[in-house]
Design an enzyme around this catalytic site. Structure first.
Site, PDB file in Angstrom:
ATOM      1  N   LYS A 116      44.564  34.834  10.972  1.00 56.65           N
ATOM      2  CA  LYS A 116      43.882  34.927  12.268  1.00 56.65           C
ATOM      3  C   LYS A 116      42.706  35.909  12.211  1.00 56.65           C
ATOM      4  O   LYS A 116      41.726  35.741  12.929  1.00 56.65           O
ATOM      5  CB  LYS A 116      44.871  35.336  13.361  1.00 56.65           C
ATOM      6  CG  LYS A 116      46.122  34.449  13.430  1.00 56.65           C
ATOM      7  CD  LYS A 116      45.818  32.971  13.589  1.00 56.65           C
ATOM      8  CE  LYS A 116      46.990  32.110  13.129  1.00 56.65           C
ATOM      9  NZ  LYS A 116      46.700  30.673  13.052  1.00 56.65           N
ATOM     10  N   GLU A 200      43.601  42.497  20.494  1.00 59.67           N
ATOM     11  CA  GLU A 200      42.726  41.761  21.427  1.00 59.67           C
ATOM     12  C   GLU A 200      42.934  42.290  22.834  1.00 59.67           C
ATOM     13  O   GLU A 200      44.026  42.755  23.180  1.00 59.67           O
ATOM     14  CB  GLU A 200      43.089  40.259  21.432  1.00 59.67           C
ATOM     15  CG  GLU A 200      42.578  39.465  20.261  1.00 59.67           C
ATOM     16  CD  GLU A 200      42.954  37.987  20.366  1.00 59.67           C
ATOM     17  OE1 GLU A 200      43.548  37.570  21.373  1.00 59.67           O
ATOM     18  OE2 GLU A 200      42.661  37.258  19.406  1.00 59.67           O
ATOM     19  N   HIS A 235      56.752  30.089  24.193  1.00 59.97           N
ATOM     20  CA  HIS A 235      55.810  29.524  23.227  1.00 59.97           C
ATOM     21  C   HIS A 235      56.212  28.138  22.748  1.00 59.97           C
ATOM     22  O   HIS A 235      55.734  27.657  21.727  1.00 59.97           O
ATOM     23  CB  HIS A 235      55.608  30.485  22.051  1.00 59.97           C
ATOM     24  CG  HIS A 235      55.185  31.849  22.515  1.00 59.97           C
ATOM     25  ND1 HIS A 235      54.023  32.051  23.214  1.00 59.97           N
ATOM     26  CD2 HIS A 235      55.781  33.051  22.443  1.00 59.97           C
ATOM     27  CE1 HIS A 235      53.922  33.332  23.541  1.00 59.97           C
ATOM     28  NE2 HIS A 235      54.980  33.957  23.094  1.00 59.97           N
ATOM     29  N   ARG A 292      46.284  20.465  11.886  1.00 62.11           N
ATOM     30  CA  ARG A 292      47.239  19.360  11.718  1.00 62.11           C
ATOM     31  C   ARG A 292      47.139  18.422  12.906  1.00 62.11           C
ATOM     32  O   ARG A 292      46.473  18.727  13.894  1.00 62.11           O
ATOM     33  CB  ARG A 292      48.660  19.934  11.684  1.00 62.11           C
ATOM     34  CG  ARG A 292      48.964  20.704  12.974  1.00 62.11           C
ATOM     35  CD  ARG A 292      50.417  21.021  13.199  1.00 62.11           C
ATOM     36  NE  ARG A 292      50.639  21.468  14.558  1.00 62.11           N
ATOM     37  CZ  ARG A 292      50.516  22.709  15.002  1.00 62.11           C
ATOM     38  NH1 ARG A 292      50.146  23.661  14.171  1.00 62.11           N
ATOM     39  NH2 ARG A 292      50.718  23.003  16.265  1.00 62.11           N
TER      40      ARG A 292
HETATM   41  C1  MV4 Z   1      46.915  35.945  24.195  1.00 64.20           C
HETATM   42  C2  MV4 Z   1      47.297  36.007  25.543  1.00 64.20           C
HETATM   43  C3  MV4 Z   1      46.554  36.832  26.366  1.00 64.20           C
HETATM   44  N1  MV4 Z   1      45.512  37.530  25.864  1.00 64.20           N
HETATM   45  N2  MV4 Z   1      45.866  36.648  23.746  1.00 64.20           N
HETATM   46  C4  MV4 Z   1      50.556  33.240  22.713  1.00 64.20           C
HETATM   47  C5  MV4 Z   1      50.562  32.213  21.646  1.00 64.20           C
HETATM   48  C6  MV4 Z   1      49.474  32.592  20.718  1.00 64.20           C
HETATM   49  N3  MV4 Z   1      48.867  31.432  20.158  1.00 64.20           N
HETATM   50  C7  MV4 Z   1      48.538  33.383  21.548  1.00 64.20           C
HETATM   51  N4  MV4 Z   1      49.228  33.699  22.758  1.00 64.20           N
HETATM   52  C8  MV4 Z   1      48.630  34.441  23.720  1.00 64.20           C
HETATM   53  N5  MV4 Z   1      47.565  35.165  23.324  1.00 64.20           N
HETATM   54  C9  MV4 Z   1      45.205  37.433  24.577  1.00 64.20           C
HETATM   55  N6  MV4 Z   1      44.186  38.130  24.097  1.00 64.20           N
HETATM   56  C10 MV4 Z   1      48.374  35.254  25.977  1.00 64.20           C
HETATM   57  C11 MV4 Z   1      49.054  34.469  25.064  1.00 64.20           C
HETATM   58  C12 MV4 Z   1      50.149  33.709  25.596  1.00 64.20           C
HETATM   59  C13 MV4 Z   1      50.132  32.323  25.588  1.00 64.20           C
HETATM   60  C14 MV4 Z   1      49.076  31.603  25.026  1.00 64.20           C
HETATM   61  C15 MV4 Z   1      49.087  30.242  25.013  1.00 64.20           C
HETATM   62  C16 MV4 Z   1      50.146  29.548  25.569  1.00 64.20           C
HETATM   63  C17 MV4 Z   1      51.194  30.237  26.114  1.00 64.20           C
HETATM   64  C18 MV4 Z   1      51.201  31.617  26.131  1.00 64.20           C
HETATM   65  C19 MV4 Z   1      52.282  32.305  26.690  1.00 64.20           C
HETATM   66  C20 MV4 Z   1      52.291  33.664  26.698  1.00 64.20           C
HETATM   67  C21 MV4 Z   1      51.236  34.380  26.135  1.00 64.20           C
END
Ligand code: MV4
Length: 507
Positions: A116, A200, A235, A292
């Protein structure tokens, strides 16, 4: 074109890939573990080979065994599906070394997006909008405090080798930072064998919207519209739709053009997905790229009329994309319910077992991508996804109505499923008006657990329903009666038992 394709996967996605092979006139080869001898993907394949014990590490993750089978049976292409080896750069490279085409991106693109921090560095160079934060691994606590102060709390610590939510930590203040950093590093080290952590700014109550792209080996890259994926729990996505109720044509083309720039910057080829976080002001930020085919690809297929798996195969065979961006038209609305073998009464814990009865929905606007059949025993060893029920309509309302109807038609006995959850979501006012974010489902579950009947009420209702079903089977004279619609029981919660009783009475 390929002479024979091996599918290095199982369940519904293996069946989905076989359907594409069949339509292209390409023989398909299944591989299976000991517990999957009688699995649907094995029954549907033209050829099938055993690759080892139930544990994924022994079978579906066993690179040597899978390549052995491919060489033995003369497969010249391997489709990895999703999960398992689909984002494993080592596997993609091993396929290339063996002279077998991996139907997906290059090992180099996969590696870039797998880290990442590396992905953030490359995307920064390409001018892609990123969530404010660091693009390198964190070092001293002092340095982290300075960065966090600059971008403002709350911040999130993430594992560089992570993704999909594993190893994330929300930090509200400078005091919490030292212990959170240590914990995040330890977690990342244990989970991924790599303790690198970056930071972040936290986007509060974001939406998760992703953009599908396709790129061929001749430099053509197109986007196929977005998917709204905010309805998830821990998730794990539960329901996805396309298009997103939030995205208008202007936002779609801006997001699509950014996604195409991401793919180009990664030297990307084949089907890929760019994930964005969208804040309350509808600003979108690159989050990560999934290299994918995704579980939820059918909703994009339905609104574009394209077959993504066939296109993956044609791209891997070296063909040009058969259309350009201007030819991609979005029409109607599609929504996917992920039907899992899970127990809603036990915190949605996996609930495998024998499917004793299965009635599947069909009819206008309904697509069912299933990996199971009546009489089969769902093993405990893998992801408990049984099938994806997808509704399509000319607009969102029609897609929802068709799904609600199809969920009524669906009947699964012998194992617990999350089907009831979709009835709740699809009937919910906020969902109906498109007001969803990544916290939506947890809120719904919390709010509804209070209004459910108590355990005793439920038990009494179930005993009554079971008794009715038993009587219907035992009483031979009920055969005639059970053909009619008779009975004054209109309570929806009894309908499953009523149906089971009626069906058994007819046997
Ligand atoms: C975040 C976020 C808020 N702010 N990054 C969770 C999965 C991963 N791919 C990244 N995720 C998140 N990153 C920042 N800077 C909140 C999440 C997140 C989330 C993102 C996508 C789908 C569901 C989620 C559930 C909780 C938190």
């Amino acid at each position: 074109m390929f002479k024979k394709i091996l599918i290095a996967n199982r369940g519904e996605i293996a069946v989905r890939v076989m359907r594409a092979c069949c339509e292209l006139g390409i023989p398909s080869v299944a591989v299976y573990s000991d517990v999957d001898r009688a699995a649907l993907h094995v029954l549907k394949a033209d050829e099938a080979y055993t690759i080892g014990a139930a544990a994924a590490a022994e079978s579906y993750l066993n690179i040597d065994r899978i390549l052995d089978v491919a060489k033995r049976c003369g497969a010249d292409g391997i489709h990895p599906g999703y999960g398992f080896l689909s984002e494993n750069a080592e596997f993609a490279q091993a396929c290339a070394d063996a002279g077998i085409k991996f139907i997906g991106p290059s090992a180099v693109s996969m590696e870039m997006m797998g880290s990442k921090t590396q992905a953030r560095q490359e995307m920064e160079k390409a001018g892609i909008p990123l969530v404010p934060g660091t693009s390198r691994g964190l070092e001293s606590v002092q340095q982290v405090k300075e960065v966090a102060m600059k971008i403002g709390y709350p911040v999130i610590l993430k594992a560089a080798a992570g993704g999909g939510g594993k190893g994330m930590r929300l930090v509200g203040s400078a005091q919490e930072l030292p212990s959170a950093l240590e914990a995040a590093r330890g977690e990342a080290q244990r989970a991924f064998g790599d303790g690198e952590v970056y930071l972040e700014k936290a986007i509060l109550n974001p939406r998760h919207i992703e953009m599908q792209v396709l790129a061929d080996e001749h430099g053509n890259t197109v986007y196929l519209g977005e998917r709204e994926c905010s309805i998830q729990r821990r998730h794990q996505k539960v329901l996805e739709e396309a298009p997103s109720p939030l995205v208008d044509p202007g936002m779609r083309s801006r997001m699509g053009e950014v996604a195409v720039r991401v793919a180009r910057a990664a030297g990307y080829c084949n089907a890929g997905t760019i994930e964005f976080l969208v804040d309350q002001e509808r600003n979108f930020y690159f989050l990560e790229m999934n290299t994918r085919l995704q579980v939820e690809h059918p909703v994009t297929e339905l609104i574009t009329g394209l077959d993504l798996v066939q296109l993956q195969i044609r791209i891997a065979a070296g063909e040009q994309l058969p259309f350009q961006q201007d030819d991609v038209l979005i029409r109607g609305h599609a929504m996917e319910c992920r039907i899992y073998a899970e127990d809603p009464e036990n915190n949605y814990f996996p609930s495998p077992g024998k499917i004793t009865m299965l009635l599947t929905p069909a009819g206008p606007g309904i697509r069912l991508d299933s990996g199971v059949y009546e009489g089969w025993t769902v093993p405990i060893d893998y992801d408990p996804l049984l099938a994806k029920l997808v509704g399509y309509g000319q607009d969102r309302e029609q897609a929802v109505a068709r799904l609600v109807r199809a969920l009524e038609e669906l009947f699964v006995a012998g194992i617990k499923t999350n089907v009831g959850l979709f009835r709740r979501i699809l009937g919910d006012e906020d969902f109906r008006s498109g007001k969803v974010d990544t916290g939506y489902l947890e809120r719904l579950l919390r709010q509804e657990s209070g209004s459910e009947p108590c355990g005793e009420e439920r038990d009494a209702a179930n005993v009554a329903a079971i008794a009715a079903a038993v009587f219907a089977v035992l009483d031979a004279t009920s055969k005639a009666a059970s053909n009619g619609t008779g009975g004054a029981d209109n309570d929806a919660s009894f309908s499953s038992w009523k149906r089971a009783a009626r069906a058994e009475g007819l046997m």
